[in-house]
Write an enzyme that holds these catalytic residues in place. Structure first.
Site, PDB file in Angstrom:
ATOM      1  CG  HIS A 113      -5.113  -3.744 -11.446  1.00 29.87           C
ATOM      2  ND1 HIS A 113      -3.803  -3.989 -10.632  1.00 29.87           N
ATOM      3  CD2 HIS A 113      -4.400  -3.083 -12.464  1.00 29.87           C
ATOM      4  CE1 HIS A 113      -2.682  -3.737 -11.241  1.00 29.87           C
ATOM      5  NE2 HIS A 113      -2.935  -3.191 -12.303  1.00 29.87           N
ATOM      6  CG  HIS A 167      -7.408  -1.741  -2.843  1.00 31.00           C
ATOM      7  ND1 HIS A 167      -7.002  -1.503  -4.091  1.00 31.00           N
ATOM      8  CD2 HIS A 167      -8.528  -2.699  -2.979  1.00 31.00           C
ATOM      9  CE1 HIS A 167      -7.575  -2.427  -5.072  1.00 31.00           C
ATOM     10  NE2 HIS A 167      -8.651  -3.025  -4.344  1.00 31.00           N
ATOM     11  CE  LYS A 195       3.855  -0.393   3.780  1.00 32.03           C
ATOM     12  NZ  LYS A 195       3.032  -1.419   4.435  1.00 32.03           N
ATOM     13  CG  MET A 221      -0.959   6.608   1.845  1.00 31.68           C
ATOM     14  SD  MET A 221      -0.881   4.708   1.938  1.00 31.68           S
ATOM     15  CE  MET A 221      -0.800   4.473   3.543  1.00 31.68           C
ATOM     16  N   GLY A 222       0.604   6.043  -2.298  1.00 31.23           N
ATOM     17  CA  GLY A 222       0.622   6.068  -3.973  1.00 31.23           C
ATOM     18  C   GLY A 222       2.036   5.486  -4.363  1.00 31.23           C
ATOM     19  CG  PHE A 223       5.381   6.293  -3.625  1.00 31.39           C
ATOM     20  CD1 PHE A 223       6.369   6.298  -4.869  1.00 31.39           C
ATOM     21  CD2 PHE A 223       4.716   7.253  -3.361  1.00 31.39           C
ATOM     22  CE1 PHE A 223       6.460   7.640  -5.327  1.00 31.39           C
ATOM     23  CE2 PHE A 223       5.068   8.778  -3.755  1.00 31.39           C
ATOM     24  CZ  PHE A 223       5.923   8.800  -4.863  1.00 31.39           C
ATOM     25  CG  HIS A 246       1.090  -2.404  -7.514  1.00 32.89           C
ATOM     26  ND1 HIS A 246       0.793  -3.709  -7.781  1.00 32.89           N
ATOM     27  CD2 HIS A 246      -0.038  -1.654  -8.112  1.00 32.89           C
ATOM     28  CE1 HIS A 246      -0.603  -3.987  -8.387  1.00 32.89           C
ATOM     29  NE2 HIS A 246      -1.053  -2.653  -8.248  1.00 32.89           N
ATOM     30  CG  ASP A 272      -4.372   4.908  -5.932  1.00 34.32           C
ATOM     31  OD1 ASP A 272      -5.295   5.177  -6.654  1.00 34.32           O
ATOM     32  OD2 ASP A 272      -4.289   4.171  -5.303  1.00 34.32           O
ATOM     33  NE  ARG A 332     -10.073  -1.783 -10.793  1.00 32.43           N
ATOM     34  CZ  ARG A 332      -8.928  -1.794 -10.069  1.00 32.43           C
ATOM     35  NH1 ARG A 332      -8.865  -2.548  -9.005  1.00 32.43           N
ATOM     36  NH2 ARG A 332      -7.824  -1.050 -10.722  1.00 32.43           N
ATOM     37  NE  ARG A 348     -14.011 -23.278   4.260  1.00 36.41           N
ATOM     38  CZ  ARG A 348     -12.880 -23.288   5.396  1.00 36.41           C
ATOM     39  NH1 ARG A 348     -11.656 -23.282   5.182  1.00 36.41           N
ATOM     40  NH2 ARG A 348     -13.517 -23.764   6.493  1.00 36.41           N
TER      41      ARG A 348
HETATM   42  C1  LIG Z   1      -4.941   1.060  -6.889  1.00 37.69           C
HETATM   43  C2  LIG Z   1      -4.184   0.369  -5.912  1.00 37.69           C
HETATM   44  O1  LIG Z   1      -4.648  -0.246  -4.883  1.00 37.69           O
HETATM   45  S1  LIG Z   1      -2.280   0.492  -5.814  1.00 37.69           S
HETATM   46  C3  LIG Z   1      -1.945   0.445  -4.534  1.00 37.69           C
HETATM   47  C4  LIG Z   1      -2.455   1.957  -3.569  1.00 37.69           C
HETATM   48  N1  LIG Z   1      -1.766   1.553  -2.078  1.00 37.69           N
HETATM   49  C5  LIG Z   1      -0.933   2.546  -1.841  1.00 37.69           C
HETATM   50  O2  LIG Z   1      -0.357   3.309  -2.490  1.00 37.69           O
HETATM   51  C6  LIG Z   1      -0.343   2.298  -0.333  1.00 37.69           C
HETATM   52  C7  LIG Z   1       1.206   2.337  -0.092  1.00 37.69           C
HETATM   53  N2  LIG Z   1       1.743   1.279  -0.573  1.00 37.69           N
HETATM   54  C8  LIG Z   1       1.670   0.081   0.125  1.00 37.69           C
HETATM   55  O3  LIG Z   1       1.344   0.029   1.241  1.00 37.69           O
HETATM   56  C9  LIG Z   1       2.183  -1.172  -0.533  1.00 37.69           C
HETATM   57  O4  LIG Z   1       3.235  -0.906  -1.512  1.00 37.69           O
HETATM   58  C10 LIG Z   1       1.157  -2.211  -1.332  1.00 37.69           C
HETATM   59  C11 LIG Z   1      -0.037  -2.183  -0.297  1.00 37.69           C
HETATM   60  C12 LIG Z   1       0.429  -1.423  -2.228  1.00 37.69           C
HETATM   61  C13 LIG Z   1       1.750  -3.465  -1.464  1.00 37.69           C
HETATM   62  O5  LIG Z   1       2.115  -4.124  -0.581  1.00 37.69           O
HETATM   63  P1  LIG Z   1       3.395  -5.264  -0.540  1.00 37.69           P
HETATM   64  O6  LIG Z   1       2.998  -6.155  -1.810  1.00 37.69           O
HETATM   65  O7  LIG Z   1       3.243  -5.850   0.841  1.00 37.69           O
HETATM   66  O8  LIG Z   1       4.451  -4.532  -0.646  1.00 37.69           O
HETATM   67  P2  LIG Z   1       5.969  -5.191  -0.758  1.00 37.69           P
HETATM   68  O9  LIG Z   1       6.212  -6.422  -0.366  1.00 37.69           O
HETATM   69  O10 LIG Z   1       6.593  -4.448  -2.154  1.00 37.69           O
HETATM   70  O11 LIG Z   1       6.976  -4.377   0.203  1.00 37.69           O
HETATM   71  C14 LIG Z   1       8.297  -4.489   0.148  1.00 37.69           C
HETATM   72  C15 LIG Z   1       8.915  -3.561   1.093  1.00 37.69           C
HETATM   73  O12 LIG Z   1       8.667  -2.123   0.870  1.00 37.69           O
HETATM   74  C16 LIG Z   1       7.922  -1.442   1.811  1.00 37.69           C
HETATM   75  N3  LIG Z   1       7.047  -0.678   0.969  1.00 37.69           N
HETATM   76  C17 LIG Z   1       6.067  -0.888   0.110  1.00 37.69           C
HETATM   77  N4  LIG Z   1       5.327   0.194  -0.139  1.00 37.69           N
HETATM   78  C18 LIG Z   1       5.854   1.090   0.630  1.00 37.69           C
HETATM   79  C19 LIG Z   1       5.152   2.420   0.676  1.00 37.69           C
HETATM   80  N5  LIG Z   1       4.206   3.114  -0.126  1.00 37.69           N
HETATM   81  N6  LIG Z   1       5.943   3.086   1.749  1.00 37.69           N
HETATM   82  C20 LIG Z   1       6.924   3.015   2.410  1.00 37.69           C
HETATM   83  N7  LIG Z   1       7.580   1.603   2.255  1.00 37.69           N
HETATM   84  C21 LIG Z   1       6.809   0.860   1.172  1.00 37.69           C
HETATM   85  C22 LIG Z   1       7.219  -2.560   2.649  1.00 37.69           C
HETATM   86  O13 LIG Z   1       6.849  -2.061   3.922  1.00 37.69           O
HETATM   87  C23 LIG Z   1       8.218  -3.505   2.768  1.00 37.69           C
HETATM   88  O14 LIG Z   1       9.110  -3.155   3.575  1.00 37.69           O
HETATM   89  P3  LIG Z   1       9.819  -4.597   4.688  1.00 37.69           P
HETATM   90  O15 LIG Z   1      10.273  -5.605   3.781  1.00 37.69           O
HETATM   91  O16 LIG Z   1      10.637  -3.696   5.439  1.00 37.69           O
HETATM   92  O17 LIG Z   1       8.532  -4.903   5.282  1.00 37.69           O
HETATM   93  O1  LIG Z   2      -3.979  -4.927  -8.129  1.00 39.99           O
HETATM   94  C1  LIG Z   2      -3.635  -4.324  -6.999  1.00 39.99           C
HETATM   95  O2  LIG Z   2      -3.229  -4.862  -5.944  1.00 39.99           O
HETATM   96  C2  LIG Z   2      -4.103  -3.037  -6.692  1.00 39.99           C
HETATM   97  C3  LIG Z   2      -5.163  -2.425  -7.740  1.00 39.99           C
HETATM   98  O3  LIG Z   2      -6.352  -2.834  -7.830  1.00 39.99           O
HETATM   99  C4  LIG Z   2      -4.604  -1.747  -8.887  1.00 39.99           C
HETATM  100  O4  LIG Z   2      -3.389  -1.495  -8.613  1.00 39.99           O
HETATM  101  O5  LIG Z   2      -5.393  -1.096  -9.429  1.00 39.99           O
END
Ligand SMILES: CC(=O)SCCNC(=O)CCNC(=O)[C@H](O)C(C)(C)COP(=O)(O)OP(=O)(O)OC[C@H]1O[C@@H](n2cnc3c(N)ncnc32)[C@H](O)[C@@H]1OP(=O)(O)O
Ligand SMILES: O=C([O-])CC(=O)C(=O)O
Length: 374
Positions: A186, A221, A254, A256-258, A260, A311, A336, A355
């Site tokens: 990714h 993540h 937050k 989880m699983g929603f 990106h 996820d 991964r 850096r």
């Molecule tokens: C394989 C992977 O790693 S995929 C990612 C797995 N992680 C998760 O599922 C954790 C839940 N998701 C999140 O925390 C986030 O969506 C992330 C970390 C994946 C991305 O973070 P960001 O790029 O900062 O998100 P983004 O800019 O789209 O957020 C926009 C708004 O939506 C909110 N938001 C985004 N995701 C979520 C969520 N899952 N639940 C509730 N609110 C959310 C943010 O808090 C933000 O609100 P704000 O403007 O009031 O601060």
């Molecule tokens: O790309 C990202 O930010 C998170 C990630 O690894 C994936 O979604 O597989």
């Protein structure tokens, strides 16, 4: 299709280098590995072919694949010293800490002495990770010292057999294989970027991967698949899921699983793993957890326009296959690793130490006041 506004904190939207390995979200939702669409790979390739592709830039011929699979099969067993270390790790340890230790310790026993050994080190980790996870799990939870070799051809099947001690069904093998493909690569996500930063200092493969495992562990993540499972298990029905999620959003939690960091409208892996989750639910004769998951998806889209990432439906799919929740994120590591190692090799092939700079927001220059006068 709306493109996500990529700016602000977290280096969002800034290019940190070049890669030939992957594109993410090019048209709002796409994902390609070395030019191949991930759905094409999930339908028409195996995880071992994808690993070969990421490590070599091209899909293998049948002869190359047979040779590669034989090489991986020969690398599956663990050294006794590593087994002894895994036996010392308690059952209540975090399984990602087990993976991190297993990777790091293997690097002591079989170090990557120079970069001509990079493929060997990557393949060793790829072949050994299922056994690292399952040897610790079965010993610490069931008191069983498993045989770390199996007659399973694929890494996904090998993992399932190590975990359960019995031959998996063709359907479960297939789902594991697809899952490993979906999670493989990714672009510059947080854990891969960690691996590249480490590689840029000319460090060894095991150090790069150990650092990446630590980064993947967090719930924002890779840890999100476990966290999603913990959440959906608390919901008693689709209606209860919607009511409880409304409360969570009100409390600014937050989900989880929603969402990106890059995709704007959907994660292309979701539709694939969701379909498998549905099939597994029907096979098990109980679709309640799948129905709850679908209700979560609908609710998040209707209220926040947030979509499931890779996820979310992995949680129910793994659960339907009887995989313990605590092993969900370690399975992500097994997959991964291919992306991480490919990025380490790519970084090394055209390296400059990574850096960046920082914007200073601290005190103006000042003098040290003698301690007696502070
Ligand atoms: C394989 C992977 O790693 S995929 C990612 C797995 N992680 C998760 O599922 C954790 C839940 N998701 C999140 O925390 C986030 O969506 C992330 C970390 C994946 C991305 O973070 P960001 O790029 O900062 O998100 P983004 O800019 O789209 O957020 C926009 C708004 O939506 C909110 N938001 C985004 N995701 C979520 C969520 N899952 N639940 C509730 N609110 C959310 C943010 O808090 C933000 O609100 P704000 O403007 O009031 O601060
Ligand atoms: O790309 C990202 O930010 C998170 C990630 O690894 C994936 O979604 O597989």
């Amino acid at each position: 299709m709306v493109d996500k506004k990529l700016s602000g904190a977290g280096l969002r939207g800034q290019s940190a280098g070049e890669t030939k390995l992957c594109t993410v979200g090019k048209s709002g939702s796409g994902l390609t590995y070395c030019g191949y669409d991930v759905s094409d790979l999930a339908d028409n390739a195996t995880f071992e072919e994808v690993a070969y592709l990421l490590f070599n830039g091209e899909l293998p011929t049948q002869a190359q694949l047979s040779e590669y699979k034989a090489e991986l099969t020969a690398l599956r067993d663990l050294p006794d010293a590593l087994k002894a270390v895994l036996k010392l790790i308690p059952a209540d340890a975090h399984p990602m800490d087990v993976m991190r230790t297993g990777c790091s310790f293997l690097g002591n026993l079989e170090p990557e002495v120079d970069f001509t050994q990079q493929h060997k080190a990557a393949n060793r980790l790829l072949a050994a990770f299922p056994a690292i996870m399952c040897y610790w799990y079965r010993y610490s939870h069931d008191g069983v010292e498993i045989d770390c070799t199996t007659d399973e051809e694929s890494l996904g099947g090998h993992f399932l057999k190590l975990l359960r001690g019995e031959t998996p069904s063709a359907q479960h093998r297939k789902v594991m294989d697809v899952s490993l493909i979906l999670y493989a690569e990714h672009e510059f996500n947080a854990s891969t970027f960690t691996a590249r930063v480490c590689a840029s200092t000319l460090s060894d493969m095991y150090s790069c991967v150990t650092g990446a495992i630590g980064t993947l562990r967090g719930p924002l993540h890779g840890g999100a698949n476990e966290a999603a499972m913990d959440m959906i298990q608390k919901f008693s029905s689709p209606a209860d899921a919607k009511a409880q999620m409304a409360g969570m959003l009100e409390r600014k939690e937050k989900i989880m699983g929603f969402g990106h960091a890059i995709y704007s409208v959907s994660d292309p892996r979701n539709v694939i793993i969701k379909a498998w989750s549905e099939k597994l639910a029907h096979e098990n004769g109980d679709t309640s957890l799948y129905d709850i998951s679908v209700a979560c998806e609908e609710f998040m889209w209707d209220t926040k326009k947030l979509f499931c990432n890779a996820d979310f439906f992995h949680a129910s799919a793994y659960h339907f296959m009887g995989i313990p929740t605590k092993l969900f994120t370690p399975i992500f590591v097994c997959s991964r690793l291919t992306g991480w190692a490919a990025h380490v090799m790519e970084q090394r092939s055209n390296n400059r130490i990574i850096r960046p700079s920082a914007d200073y927001v601290g005190s103006e220059p000042r003098k040290v006041v003698p301690i007696s006068q502070r």
